[in-house]
Design an enzyme around this catalytic site. Structure first.
Site, PDB file in Angstrom:
ATOM      1  N   ASN A 159       0.834  -1.212   0.000  1.00 40.19           N
ATOM      2  CA  ASN A 159       0.000   0.000   0.000  1.00 40.19           C
ATOM      3  C   ASN A 159       0.866   1.257   0.000  1.00 40.19           C
ATOM      4  O   ASN A 159       0.615   2.213  -0.748  1.00 40.19           O
ATOM      5  CB  ASN A 159      -0.908   0.027   1.231  1.00 40.19           C
ATOM      6  N   THR A 219      -0.338   9.752  14.469  1.00 43.89           N
ATOM      7  CA  THR A 219      -1.607   9.964  13.774  1.00 43.89           C
ATOM      8  C   THR A 219      -2.746   9.765  14.761  1.00 43.89           C
ATOM      9  O   THR A 219      -2.722   8.844  15.580  1.00 43.89           O
ATOM     10  CB  THR A 219      -1.749   9.002  12.584  1.00 43.89           C
ATOM     11  N   ASP A 243      -1.498   4.093   5.738  1.00 42.55           N
ATOM     12  CA  ASP A 243      -0.465   3.806   4.744  1.00 42.55           C
ATOM     13  C   ASP A 243      -0.269   4.989   3.812  1.00 42.55           C
ATOM     14  O   ASP A 243       0.867   5.332   3.446  1.00 42.55           O
ATOM     15  CB  ASP A 243      -0.834   2.557   3.944  1.00 42.55           C
TER      16      ASP A 243
END
Length: 312
Positions: A45, A220, A253
């Protein structure tokens, strides 16, 4: 403009994606809406997203000698990713991820298969590829021993290294001290540090990774956006972008690949996190991990059209 060479060392999986209105209870059988077979794996990915952004991209990994493996190699070919360093393992099945999607969110079970046949010796075999890289990007869906060896090799060759510590697991100090950037989500940060990561505790957890020897920490935060802490001690927060969420598979990703691309282009960490946030925001507006990944032109257009920031 010379495009950077990004080498991704990691997993290739066939994603078996099931859509349903809700998750089944233990022992329950549900009827779903769709079943799809989609090329995936965190490594692949990230390689696809880097290539879509225009980077010269090389994948180091492993697939089985089966139909899924051939499909994954063709998918890399379609994205013009150099996949000659992806070995085909006889007697091993290609990695598979079972992804259950409901209301735009997902839960995933991964069976590594051939991914766990990627060895330190394979890294040595492809040392010339790492030597040619501008940046090396890794995750944790291959053996930890191989990740440690790859990081050690890349460090010795003076390469910029990003480690996406997913799936979440404890990591040895020598590995952590060798990476330039680490990109945990909130859950992974908590596991790495053994600390609370909610609210104001987030900063302390991120600082503890800096104290372990990591130069830069990027966390994140899903709908809240992201935060990053530089070696100089400055903490910054980046708010997520308002978009219509279709599928969150592959958003992390896309973020990591966007970060890698921007850093390899010579941008500052602040610029790179902002760019990565745009890349991942676009990824959740489409179905499928690789299918939903945006081109550089689309990311640029999205950035130019932003009218405000908020939650993703």
């Amino acid at each position: 403009m010379k495009m950077p060479h990004i080498v991704v060392i990691g997993s290739l999986n066939m994603d078996i994606v099931i859509e349903a209105d809700r998750h089944p209870q233990m022992g329950e059988t549900l009827l779903g809406q769709n079943a799809r077979f989609i090329p995936g794996g965190k490594g692949a990915n990230q390689a696809v997203q880097a290539a879509r952004l225009g980077a010269r991209t090389t994948m180091i990994g492993a697939v089985g000698a089966d139909s899924f493996g051939q499909d994954l190699l063709k998918a890399l070919d379609n994205e013009k990713i150099n996949r000659h360093s992806v070995k085909v393992v006889e007697g091993s099945s290609t990695g598979v991820a079972s992804i259950f999607i409901t209301n735009g969110d997902n839960s995933i079970v991964v069976v590594p298969g051939a991914n766990y046949q990627l060895t330190p010796e394979d890294i040595d075999t492809h040392e010339d590829i790492i030597q040619d890289a501008d940046l090396v990007l890794l995750q944790l869906e291959i053996p930890l021993e191989t990740v440690r060896h790859a990081v050690k090799k890349a460090k010795a060759l003076g390469k910029m290294i990003i480690l996406n510590p997913a799936p979440a697991q404890s990591l040895p100090d020598d590995l952590l001290k060798s990476v330039d950037y680490i990109t945990p989500n909130r859950t992974e940060l908590g596991l790495l540090t053994g600390m609370n990561t909610e609210g104001e505790a987030l900063e302390a957890a991120m600082r503890s990774l800096i104290q372990m020897g990591i130069s830069n920490v990027v966390t994140t935060l899903g709908a809240e956006g992201s935060a990053f802490l530089e070696e100089n001690g400055n903490l910054h927060e980046v708010t997520g972008y308002k978009v219509s969420v279709v599928d969150t598979t592959g958003a992390g990703d896309s973020f990591n690949a966007g970060l890698a691309y921007s850093l390899a282009m010579g941008d500052s960490l602040e610029q790179s996190v902002s760019f990565a946030s745009k890349v991942s925001a676009l990824a959740v507006t489409r179905f499928g991990a690789q299918a939903g990944m945006a081109s550089l032109e689309e990311v640029t257009r999205f950035g130019n059209n932003i009218t405000g920031e908020g939650t993703i």
